[in-house]
Scaffold this motif. Structure first.
Motif, PDB file in Angstrom:
ATOM      1  N   PRO A   1     -57.700   1.551 -33.561  1.00  0.00           N
ATOM      2  CA  PRO A   1     -58.935   2.321 -33.421  1.00  0.00           C
ATOM      3  C   PRO A   1     -59.641   2.163 -32.087  1.00  0.00           C
ATOM      4  CG  PRO A   1     -59.201   0.503 -34.985  1.00  0.00           C
ATOM      5  CD  PRO A   1     -57.745   0.609 -34.690  1.00  0.00           C
ATOM      6  N   ALA A   2     -59.680   0.943 -31.553  1.00  0.00           N
ATOM      7  CA  ALA A   2     -60.364   0.751 -30.273  1.00  0.00           C
ATOM      8  C   ALA A   2     -59.653   1.519 -29.157  1.00  0.00           C
ATOM      9  CB  ALA A   2     -60.443  -0.731 -29.936  1.00  0.00           C
ATOM     10  N   LYS A   3     -58.315   1.573 -29.236  1.00  0.00           N
ATOM     11  CA  LYS A   3     -57.580   2.342 -28.229  1.00  0.00           C
ATOM     12  C   LYS A   3     -57.887   3.832 -28.328  1.00  0.00           C
ATOM     13  CE  LYS A   3     -53.477  -0.532 -27.311  1.00  0.00           C
ATOM     14  NZ  LYS A   3     -51.989  -0.535 -27.342  1.00  0.00           N
ATOM     15  N   LEU A   4     -58.001   4.344 -29.569  1.00  0.00           N
ATOM     16  CA  LEU A   4     -58.296   5.773 -29.715  1.00  0.00           C
ATOM     17  C   LEU A   4     -59.692   6.085 -29.203  1.00  0.00           C
ATOM     18  CD1 LEU A   4     -57.557   8.582 -30.597  1.00  0.00           C
ATOM     19  CD2 LEU A   4     -58.253   7.992 -32.940  1.00  0.00           C
ATOM     20  N   VAL A   5     -60.665   5.243 -29.501  1.00  0.00           N
ATOM     21  CA  VAL A   5     -62.016   5.459 -28.974  1.00  0.00           C
ATOM     22  C   VAL A   5     -61.997   5.483 -27.453  1.00  0.00           C
ATOM     23  CG1 VAL A   5     -64.299   4.421 -28.720  1.00  0.00           C
ATOM     24  CG2 VAL A   5     -63.254   4.524 -30.961  1.00  0.00           C
ATOM     25  N   ARG A   6     -61.332   4.512 -26.872  1.00  0.00           N
ATOM     26  CA  ARG A   6     -61.277   4.428 -25.413  1.00  0.00           C
ATOM     27  C   ARG A   6     -60.598   5.672 -24.815  1.00  0.00           C
ATOM     28  NH1 ARG A   6     -61.001  -0.146 -22.216  1.00  0.00           N
ATOM     29  NH2 ARG A   6     -62.441  -1.045 -23.736  1.00  0.00           N
ATOM     30  N   ALA A   7     -59.514   6.123 -25.451  1.00  0.00           N
ATOM     31  CA  ALA A   7     -58.799   7.287 -24.939  1.00  0.00           C
ATOM     32  C   ALA A   7     -59.631   8.561 -25.075  1.00  0.00           C
ATOM     33  CB  ALA A   7     -57.464   7.441 -25.661  1.00  0.00           C
ATOM     34  N   LEU A   8     -60.322   8.725 -26.205  1.00  0.00           N
ATOM     35  CA  LEU A   8     -61.184   9.896 -26.372  1.00  0.00           C
ATOM     36  C   LEU A   8     -62.356   9.859 -25.398  1.00  0.00           C
ATOM     37  CD1 LEU A   8     -61.325  10.269 -30.266  1.00  0.00           C
ATOM     38  CD2 LEU A   8     -60.395  11.934 -28.644  1.00  0.00           C
ATOM     39  N   ARG A   9     -62.908   8.687 -25.175  1.00  0.00           N
ATOM     40  CA  ARG A   9     -63.993   8.536 -24.212  1.00  0.00           C
ATOM     41  C   ARG A   9     -63.562   9.036 -22.846  1.00  0.00           C
ATOM     42  NH1 ARG A   9     -65.363   4.718 -20.287  1.00  0.00           N
ATOM     43  NH2 ARG A   9     -67.576   4.102 -20.154  1.00  0.00           N
ATOM     44  N   ARG A  10     -62.387   8.585 -22.405  1.00  0.00           N
ATOM     45  CA  ARG A  10     -61.881   9.013 -21.097  1.00  0.00           C
ATOM     46  C   ARG A  10     -61.648  10.516 -21.063  1.00  0.00           C
ATOM     47  NH1 ARG A  10     -57.079  10.503 -20.111  1.00  0.00           N
ATOM     48  NH2 ARG A  10     -56.237   9.487 -21.979  1.00  0.00           N
ATOM     49  N   ARG A  11     -61.039  11.062 -22.127  1.00  0.00           N
ATOM     50  CA  ARG A  11     -60.663  12.482 -22.109  1.00  0.00           C
ATOM     51  C   ARG A  11     -61.878  13.393 -22.097  1.00  0.00           C
ATOM     52  NH1 ARG A  11     -58.758  16.021 -19.806  1.00  0.00           N
ATOM     53  NH2 ARG A  11     -57.757  17.822 -20.790  1.00  0.00           N
ATOM     54  N   VAL A  12     -62.916  13.098 -22.889  1.00  0.00           N
ATOM     55  CA  VAL A  12     -64.069  13.999 -22.899  1.00  0.00           C
ATOM     56  C   VAL A  12     -64.802  13.957 -21.563  1.00  0.00           C
ATOM     57  CG1 VAL A  12     -64.317  13.885 -25.411  1.00  0.00           C
ATOM     58  CG2 VAL A  12     -65.667  12.327 -23.975  1.00  0.00           C
ATOM     59  N   GLN A  13     -64.806  12.803 -20.922  1.00  0.00           N
ATOM     60  CA  GLN A  13     -65.404  12.746 -19.587  1.00  0.00           C
ATOM     61  C   GLN A  13     -64.610  13.603 -18.604  1.00  0.00           C
ATOM     62  OE1 GLN A  13     -65.695   8.257 -19.474  1.00  0.00           O
ATOM     63  NE2 GLN A  13     -67.699   8.733 -18.606  1.00  0.00           N
ATOM     64  N   GLU A  14     -63.280  13.577 -18.718  1.00  0.00           N
ATOM     65  CA  GLU A  14     -62.452  14.431 -17.861  1.00  0.00           C
ATOM     66  C   GLU A  14     -62.739  15.912 -18.108  1.00  0.00           C
ATOM     67  OE1 GLU A  14     -58.551  11.438 -17.586  1.00  0.00           O
ATOM     68  OE2 GLU A  14     -58.544  13.179 -18.920  1.00  0.00           O
ATOM     69  N   LEU A  15     -63.121  16.239 -19.340  1.00  0.00           N
ATOM     70  CA  LEU A  15     -63.417  17.633 -19.685  1.00  0.00           C
ATOM     71  C   LEU A  15     -64.818  18.054 -19.247  1.00  0.00           C
ATOM     72  CD1 LEU A  15     -61.831  17.759 -23.255  1.00  0.00           C
ATOM     73  CD2 LEU A  15     -60.977  18.906 -21.199  1.00  0.00           C
ATOM     74  N   GLY A  16     -65.583  17.117 -18.687  1.00  0.00           N
ATOM     75  CA  GLY A  16     -66.906  17.457 -18.164  1.00  0.00           C
ATOM     76  C   GLY A  16     -68.073  17.041 -19.034  1.00  0.00           C
ATOM     77  N   VAL A  17     -67.810  16.312 -20.112  1.00  0.00           N
ATOM     78  CA  VAL A  17     -68.901  15.812 -20.948  1.00  0.00           C
ATOM     79  C   VAL A  17     -69.663  14.729 -20.195  1.00  0.00           C
ATOM     80  CG1 VAL A  17     -69.432  14.540 -23.075  1.00  0.00           C
ATOM     81  CG2 VAL A  17     -67.741  16.392 -23.103  1.00  0.00           C
ATOM     82  N   ARG A  18     -70.982  14.789 -20.240  1.00  0.00           N
ATOM     83  CA  ARG A  18     -71.814  13.772 -19.598  1.00  0.00           C
ATOM     84  C   ARG A  18     -72.107  12.651 -20.606  1.00  0.00           C
ATOM     85  NH1 ARG A  18     -77.120  16.122 -17.549  1.00  0.00           N
ATOM     86  NH2 ARG A  18     -76.819  17.890 -18.958  1.00  0.00           N
TER      87      ARG A  18
END
Length: 454
Positions: free
Chosen positions: A179-196
């Motif tokens: 779970p911690a890896k998935l959170v970290r990966a989603l965090r990175r991806r949404v930032q790449e998509l332009g989420v602030r």
């Protein structure tokens, strides 16, 4: 989280800003919502506010099951016409596959394995009878043998070798992740998509079209409260969830010789079929991850920081050894827990307060890793006005229709009374010398107490 390299926190919110959508909480619900919003309408300006760092709550501290169901789904889908019910069940069963599709397409490193689950009768014969009854219930409510299939002991032992097996039900509709890896990966991806993303930005108040922190505010057309167990202490969120705790341990990495004795070669999860559920899986780094029991604190107080006591670790270790005595000399290297949300009636919900532009989701009842993905899709579809099959699932409600938990001290007394009845049943049935009348009485009491939770 301690298996991951430290991450530099996103800056805190400083001053006022505007957005199309502001999401409060960077756990699975918030991050999935942000991801699907950007998939459906990339031009949206999305802000995520997190009190600590992404995944600080239960999203980074759970058992890692992605389950293709919702807690209480039988009651949720009761009364639907057969065609719609079947369509809803198909949507729910597809949750692990949907997570797998995103993990693959986005390259999210989270140890995803879609190996199914073994629901096991593993400690006393009454478990087999209850599990066979549950299988008959599943089959009577629209599920086929491709969804839930009985395994006799010989077939079970080809996948999982327990000390005292009576049989199992296999379902393909569960995947596992770190779970911690998935959170970290989603965090990175949404930032790449332009989420602030603003971390270390605890929100003090959610109100009409805005979220306020100590250092600023975000005004938006929609506010998403993605707080789950943490929503009870948040001003302005209409939620009737209570916070309970789950607790998990993990062994040191096991040698192949031990895994040859245990099984789980294909990423299966497993659960022991008692009312006080024990569950686990084999991690990618060859640990046995094992969760059991939970807790509730008076007035639903959150537990933080969440470090298991030696007694809490010892209880779970004892239960693990009842199932896997070959692990007696293995070290327990990790113990953790998380606060999760439970709604009255064990019915997860998406709450729509259209008059104030506030949406929320939660009350997943311990099945939030998968349910949060469905919630993220649902919230994104509601905000974007996108037709989506997930909107057919009847878990949307409004603030005035939320069921309330009983006031304290009734809630604390009731919870502990129910859990003690479950514990007594488990101890009586696990004692082969218990008299038959005592076994019947323990089951009858636990069954009646179980009904109080519905």
């Amino acid at each position: 989280m301690d298996q991951l390299a430290p991450v530099t926190p996103a800056p805190p919110l400083a001053g006022d800003t505007t957005a199309d959508v502001v999401i409060v909480g960077a756990g699975f619900t918030g991050l999935w919502s942000a991801y699907y919003l950007k998939q459906q309408q990339p031009q949206l300006d999305v802000v995520v506010l997190e009190a600590h760092t992404a995944g600080y709550g239960a999203s980074g501290r759970n058992g890692g099951w992605v389950i293709g169901e919702l807690a209480g789904e039988d009651r949720l889908l009761a009364g639907l016409e057969p065609a719609r019910r079947d369509a809803c069940l198909a949507q729910l069963r597809d949750i692990p596959a949907e997570v797998g599709r995103v993990v693959a397409s986005e390259g999210l490193d989270c140890d995803f394995r879609h190996g199914g689950v073994l629901y096991c009768a593993a400690r006393y014969p009454e478990q087999e009878a209850r599990l066979r009854q549950q299988l008959a219930h599943w089959h009577a409510h629209g599920h086929g043998t491709q969804d839930f299939a009985w395994l006799e002991v010989a077939a079970l032992q080809q996948q999982l070798r327990l000390a005292q097996p009576y049989g199992a039900v296999f379902s393909p509709h569960v995947a596992t992740i770190q779970p911690a890896k998935l959170v970290r990966a989603l965090r990175r991806r949404v930032q790449e998509l332009g989420v602030r993303l603003y971390e270390h930005s605890p929100v003090r108040t959610i109100r009409r079209y805005e979220a306020l922190t100590a250092r600023g505010r975000v005004r938006a057309r929609w506010v998403v409260a993605a707080l789950e167990a943490y929503s009870g202490s948040q001003a302005g969120v209409c939620s009737q969830q209570i916070a309970v705790q789950s607790m998990i341990i993990a062994t040191e990495p096991l040698p192949q010789a031990l895994w040859d004795q245990i099984g789980l070669e294909h990423g299966q999860a497993f659960s022991e079929w008692s009312r006080l559920v024990s569950y686990g899986q084999r991690s990618r780094d060859n640990r046995l991850v094992f969760g059991a029991r939970g807790g509730y604190r008076f007035q639903g107080r959150l537990r933080t920081p969440f470090v298991l006591t030696p007694a809490e670790v010892a209880l779970r270790h004892k239960l693990m050894l009842e199932l896997f005595p070959m692990l007696a000399q293995v070290r327990i290297t990790h113990g953790w827990g998380g606060n999760l949300g439970v709604a009255r009636g064990f019915a997860p919900q998406v709450v729509v307060d259209a008059a104030n532009g506030v949406l929320s989701a939660g009350g997943y009842g311990g099945e939030g890793v998968g349910a949060s993905n469905l919630a993220g899709r649902t919230l994104a579809a509601l905000i974007c006005g996108t037709p989506d099959e997930c909107l057919q699932i009847p878990w949307q409600t409004t603030p005035d229709k939320l069921r309330r938990w009983e006031p304290e001290p009734l809630r604390w007394l009731g919870y502990n009374g129910i859990m003690r009845s479950f514990d007594w049943e488990d101890r009586v049935l696990n004692d082969r010398h218990s008299a038959s009348w005592k076994r019947r009485l323990a089951q009858q009491l636990a069954r009646r107490m179980d009904g109080l939770l519905q």
